[in-house]
Design a protein around this motif. Structure first.
Motif, PDB file in Angstrom:
ATOM      1  N   VAL A 118       0.515  -1.151   0.090  1.00 13.58           N
ATOM      2  CA  VAL A 118       0.248  -0.338   0.007  1.00 13.58           C
ATOM      3  C   VAL A 118       0.814   1.436  -0.003  1.00 13.58           C
ATOM      4  O   VAL A 118       1.826   1.280   0.260  1.00 13.58           O
ATOM      5  CB  VAL A 118      -1.303   0.151   1.218  1.00 13.58           C
ATOM      6  N   CYS A 119       0.231   2.246  -0.843  1.00 12.38           N
ATOM      7  CA  CYS A 119       0.821   3.155  -1.039  1.00 12.38           C
ATOM      8  C   CYS A 119       1.740   4.293   1.241  1.00 12.38           C
ATOM      9  O   CYS A 119       2.645   4.531   0.840  1.00 12.38           O
ATOM     10  CB  CYS A 119       0.430   4.272  -1.847  1.00 12.38           C
ATOM     11  N   GLY A 120       0.656   3.691   1.650  1.00 12.10           N
ATOM     12  CA  GLY A 120       1.491   4.007   2.845  1.00 12.10           C
ATOM     13  C   GLY A 120       2.403   3.293   4.032  1.00 12.10           C
ATOM     14  O   GLY A 120       3.039   4.534   4.631  1.00 12.10           O
ATOM     15  N   THR A 121       2.835   2.691   2.844  1.00 13.93           N
ATOM     16  CA  THR A 121       4.277   2.536   3.232  1.00 13.93           C
ATOM     17  C   THR A 121       5.556   3.943   3.064  1.00 13.93           C
ATOM     18  O   THR A 121       6.540   3.204   3.638  1.00 13.93           O
ATOM     19  CB  THR A 121       5.360   1.414   1.621  1.00 13.93           C
ATOM     20  N   LEU A 122       4.978   4.549   2.213  1.00 16.82           N
ATOM     21  CA  LEU A 122       5.555   5.261   2.226  1.00 16.82           C
ATOM     22  C   LEU A 122       5.775   6.821   2.657  1.00 16.82           C
ATOM     23  O   LEU A 122       6.572   7.394   3.449  1.00 16.82           O
ATOM     24  CB  LEU A 122       5.102   6.274   0.783  1.00 16.82           C
ATOM     25  N   SER A 123       4.901   7.203   4.253  1.00  9.68           N
ATOM     26  CA  SER A 123       4.852   7.499   5.019  1.00  9.68           C
ATOM     27  C   SER A 123       4.892   6.739   6.976  1.00  9.68           C
ATOM     28  O   SER A 123       4.729   7.337   7.005  1.00  9.68           O
ATOM     29  CB  SER A 123       3.723   8.883   4.812  1.00  9.68           C
ATOM     30  N   SER A 124       5.215   5.726   6.561  1.00  9.73           N
ATOM     31  CA  SER A 124       5.201   5.234   7.739  1.00  9.73           C
ATOM     32  C   SER A 124       6.213   5.499   8.598  1.00  9.73           C
ATOM     33  O   SER A 124       6.990   5.598   8.094  1.00  9.73           O
ATOM     34  CB  SER A 124       5.027   3.117   7.279  1.00  9.73           C
ATOM     35  N   HIS A 125       5.566   5.808   9.651  1.00  6.99           N
ATOM     36  CA  HIS A 125       6.750   6.058  10.961  1.00  6.99           C
ATOM     37  C   HIS A 125       7.148   6.923  10.101  1.00  6.99           C
ATOM     38  O   HIS A 125       8.541   7.442   9.567  1.00  6.99           O
ATOM     39  CB  HIS A 125       8.106   5.248  11.072  1.00  6.99           C
ATOM     40  N   SER A 126       6.707   8.118  10.078  1.00  9.12           N
ATOM     41  CA  SER A 126       7.066   9.518   9.058  1.00  9.12           C
ATOM     42  C   SER A 126       8.823   9.448   7.861  1.00  9.12           C
ATOM     43  O   SER A 126       9.597  10.362   8.041  1.00  9.12           O
ATOM     44  CB  SER A 126       7.813  10.137  10.396  1.00  9.12           C
TER      45      SER A 126
END
Length: 380
Positions: A118-126
């Motif tokens: 998912v694209c949340g990988t890019l922002s995970s944990h800042s």
């Protein structure tokens, strides 16, 4: 014939997208029920069902051209708990990476490694999780780049996903596959921001992949809907009225507009918890009539199963989306065998990767790279 390993294989949708010009040497998934479906569609010669932590390098035959890993997204998803790569599920990336590292130590690391999530990988944990992935690729001798591809370019389903494509340092990349800078629509604002957070050593390994945009999609959601749905029944008029009663004024207006369209309109509905006019959280039904489906998701409860509403003039009918329809929304042919259980089939498709997206990447990126290197090797 190009070869590949398929990790976190699910129902083998990456395999379907790669196509008949690729040979699967090994496949793995933890889910026994998905394993049954995989074997029914692809045979049982390559699949090993079980925890990836139990797989040893000696279990992986030969040296594959490509290793595909659609590792679990739950801890990286914006709807997840935020554990990221330290989470129990998404953290299985690390056992996978240990295998890749061991293969490299044995001088048989894959020429290419593709990670899908998912694209949340890019922002995970800042952004730290994406930095960790980039660092892992760099340390093992891979140049890498990433793309965000929305399945809606190919299929009537909104499904943006991140693809990190790594190429071993000794593998030549044809220059026409590289861009000097980020390009739309593949390198989104979120991806560019994640790139900026990479340390200098990782940026030195970064590649901006050049990918052609596909022809304009012609299929709409209505084209994929079964006239006689399998495994689901139409709601009663009272149930449909209850569903409409859960809609806000804005969403009800969409239904009224669809009645005036002069053609059959199909809308996708998800139930979500939203604050009402008084700020009290209530369950709402949200509908879209833009000829595409909302993103299929792994069902964790009744609210995450998509409902469709078919509007034909003043007639409004509703029902759950059928599992065959979910398979079509992932680009699977009707010959693909689905589990008989609705929940298992929805789980399988909602967890998968869109087949035509994989085919587009394979045709325009993976195969040109590997084909170029095959010619070099043959000439040598």
């Amino acid at each position: 014939m190009r070869s590949f390993y398929e990790f976190f294989a699910g129902g083998g949708m990456a395999r379907a997208g790669l196509g008949s010009g690729w040979q699967c040497m090994f496949a793995n998934d933890f889910d026994l029920k998905k394993g049954v479906v995989y074997r029914r569609n692809w045979g049982d010669d390559e699949l090993r069902t079980g925890d990836i932590r139990a797989i040893m390098p000696s279990d992986l035959p030969g040296m594959a051209d490509l290793a595909w890993a659609s590792f679990p997204c739950q801890d990286l998803s914006l709807a997840g708990g935020g554990a990221g790569l330290k989470g129990e599920r998404s953290g299985t990336f690390w056992p996978f990476w240990d295998l890749m590292s061991s293969l490299n130590a044995e001088k048989r690391g894959p020429r290419m490694i593709v990670l899908e999530n998912v694209c949340g990988t890019l922002s995970s944990h800042s952004g730290k999780d994406f930095v960790a992935i980039g660092g892992a690729l760099r340390k093992q001798g891979y140049r890498f780049g990433a793309l965000v591809v929305d399945a809606a370019l190919f299929l009537p389903q909104s499904r943006p996903r991140l693809f990190v494509v790594g190429v071993r340092d000794d593998v030549a990349v044809p220059p026409e596959l590289l861009a000097e800078k980020a390009q739309d629509p593949w390198h989104t604002k979120q991806l560019r921001a994640a790139y900026e957070k990479l340390p200098a050593a990782a940026k030195a390994k970064w590649l901006w992949w050049r990918l052609p945009k596909p022809p304009q999609r012609s299929a709409s959601l209505a084209d994929l809907i079964e006239k006689e749905p399998t495994g689901v029944e139409w709601h009663s008029p009272a149930e449909t009225e209850k569903l409409l009663g859960m809609m806000s004024a804005i969403n009800l207006a969409k239904v009224e507009k669809a009645k005036l369209a002069g053609r059959v309109m199909v809308g996708g509905v998800y139930k979500r918890t939203r604050p009402n006019e008084d700020g009290v959280k209530v369950q709402r039904a949200e509908i879209r009539f833009d000829d595409i489906s909302g993103c299929l998701r792994t069902p964790a409860g009744g609210s995450s199963r998509q409902v469709i509403v078919v509007v034909d003039g003043d007639q409004v009918r509703s029902r759950l989306i059928s599992t065959r329809e979910t398979a079509r929304l992932m680009g699977l042919p009707d010959s693909y065998h689905l589990p008989p259980s609705y929940n298992e089939a929805y789980h399988l498709t909602g967890d998968g990767v869109a087949v035509p997206v994989v085919r587009h990447l394979a045709h325009h990126l993976f195969e040109p790279i590997l084909g170029s290197n095959n010619r070099v090797r043959e000439a040598a």
